[in-house]
Design an enzyme around this catalytic site. Sequence first.
Site, PDB file in Angstrom:
ATOM      1  N   GLY A   9      26.467  -1.323 -13.978  1.00 35.28           N
ATOM      2  CA  GLY A   9      27.754  -1.909 -14.323  1.00 35.28           C
ATOM      3  C   GLY A   9      28.852  -0.904 -14.039  1.00 35.28           C
ATOM      4  N   GLY A  13      35.727   3.240 -14.367  1.00 36.64           N
ATOM      5  CA  GLY A  13      35.867   4.537 -15.027  1.00 36.64           C
ATOM      6  C   GLY A  13      34.918   5.570 -14.463  1.00 36.64           C
ATOM      7  N   MET A  35      32.285  -6.289 -13.891  1.00 37.96           N
ATOM      8  CA  MET A  35      32.386  -7.426 -14.801  1.00 37.96           C
ATOM      9  C   MET A  35      33.838  -7.728 -15.143  1.00 37.96           C
ATOM     10  SD  MET A  35      29.289  -6.597 -17.477  1.00 37.96           S
ATOM     11  CE  MET A  35      29.215  -4.814 -17.252  1.00 37.96           C
ATOM     12  N   CYS A 100      30.543  -7.127 -27.943  1.00 39.03           N
ATOM     13  CA  CYS A 100      30.613  -7.195 -26.486  1.00 39.03           C
ATOM     14  C   CYS A 100      29.368  -6.599 -25.849  1.00 39.03           C
ATOM     15  CB  CYS A 100      31.862  -6.469 -26.001  1.00 39.03           C
ATOM     16  SG  CYS A 100      32.092  -6.517 -24.223  1.00 39.03           S
ATOM     17  N   GLY A 124      27.423   3.369 -18.158  1.00 40.97           N
ATOM     18  CA  GLY A 124      27.951   4.711 -18.355  1.00 40.97           C
ATOM     19  C   GLY A 124      28.072   5.122 -19.805  1.00 40.97           C
ATOM     20  N   CYS A 198      37.493  -3.630 -26.147  1.00 43.39           N
ATOM     21  CA  CYS A 198      36.581  -3.936 -25.050  1.00 43.39           C
ATOM     22  C   CYS A 198      37.127  -5.062 -24.168  1.00 43.39           C
ATOM     23  CB  CYS A 198      35.228  -4.346 -25.642  1.00 43.39           C
ATOM     24  SG  CYS A 198      33.961  -4.722 -24.445  1.00 43.39           S
TER      25      CYS A 198
END
Length: 388
Positions: A9, A13, A35, A100, A124, A198
């Site tokens: 994912g 970042g 996403m 989430c 991450g 989130c």
Amino acid sequence: MKKMRVVVGLSGGVDSAVAAWLLKAQGHEVVSIFMKNWEDDDDSEYCSSNVDFVDAAAVADVIGIEIEHVNFAADYKDRVFAEFLREYSSGRTPNPDVLCNAEIKFKAFLDHAMRLGAEKIATGHYARARFNDAVQRHELLKGLDPSKDQSYFLHRLTQAQLARTLFPVGELHKSEVRRIAAEIGLPNAKKKDSTGICFIGERPFREFLGRYLQTRPGPIKDQRGRTIGEHVGLSFYTLGQRQGLGIGGVKEKGAQRGGGDHAPWFVARKDMASNTLIAVQGHDHPWLLSRELVFDDAAWIAGAPPALGGYSAKTRYRQQDAPCTLAAGSGAGSFRLRFTEPQWAVTPGQSAVLYDGAVCLGGGVITGARTLDRQHAGADAAPAPANA
């Protein structure tokens, strides 16, 4: 580790970017997914998914992996945001990042990755996962960087989810992640960390909630019942809140109350029945301190509750583990935590997360706490809801 097909994912970042690079360097077949989970006001300054996708695509290009843009906005709205609004409407303060992770990143995303032929997914997050041969189950451990550990947000993961998940940066400190990103020339190496909700971003929170929840003004009272201000609606405040109260003119004397003539005001309680917000002066006021709480909606990583007894726990993300005792609650699926030292502003809707050393055992949603001024009720009495 055998070479696998891993779907990462990529958020845009630096943490997920380095996670993807580490897996590629280990020889795995790595593909990535970005996403998109929020569509309302997506063009505003606070919701930066378009910018984040550009950053994620640039990272994928540098690493040399494919990237797919997947829209989970409907899932997010149904599974996370609707619950988020229900909790705020009831006067509680939910943690959307916990939900989430449980509903989107490790359900919707995991399911999509499996359809792509993934053997594992990776994120991450600063956490670690291992299989413990002695007990024959998967375990979630804290990340090695204590200032970045995110196991608190992952405590609702199941055995099946952990079995399919890798946390490549969990063994690293943030400074090492930044160093690796700079050394390999990742375009987001210096991108600042996100601190917002989130997928919703960093925005004026009261203004944001006001789009979805009705305001219902009412009095702010002190512990003596004197009206000292007006609130805009109980849903817009959380226990321990100091900023944005607009209180002035009434000073509570007495250092024994944790304050003094000019001590700051904090939200201590919400009386939903009378639509009253109760504020007290002083960070260490007894109405803000609790040695005992109750939580329900428990999720245990092992699939079953741990043995009752001594552990440590967090009642909010940014705090040190606190020694405590786990006991059974009064109802099915309800548990009680008794702490050695008082905990500050224990808040219904937030998560109580239990640890055995570095191992995260799971936790649940706080429903109530007994503040120090209520200890006379007796050791076996159920804690009162902290928003009552």
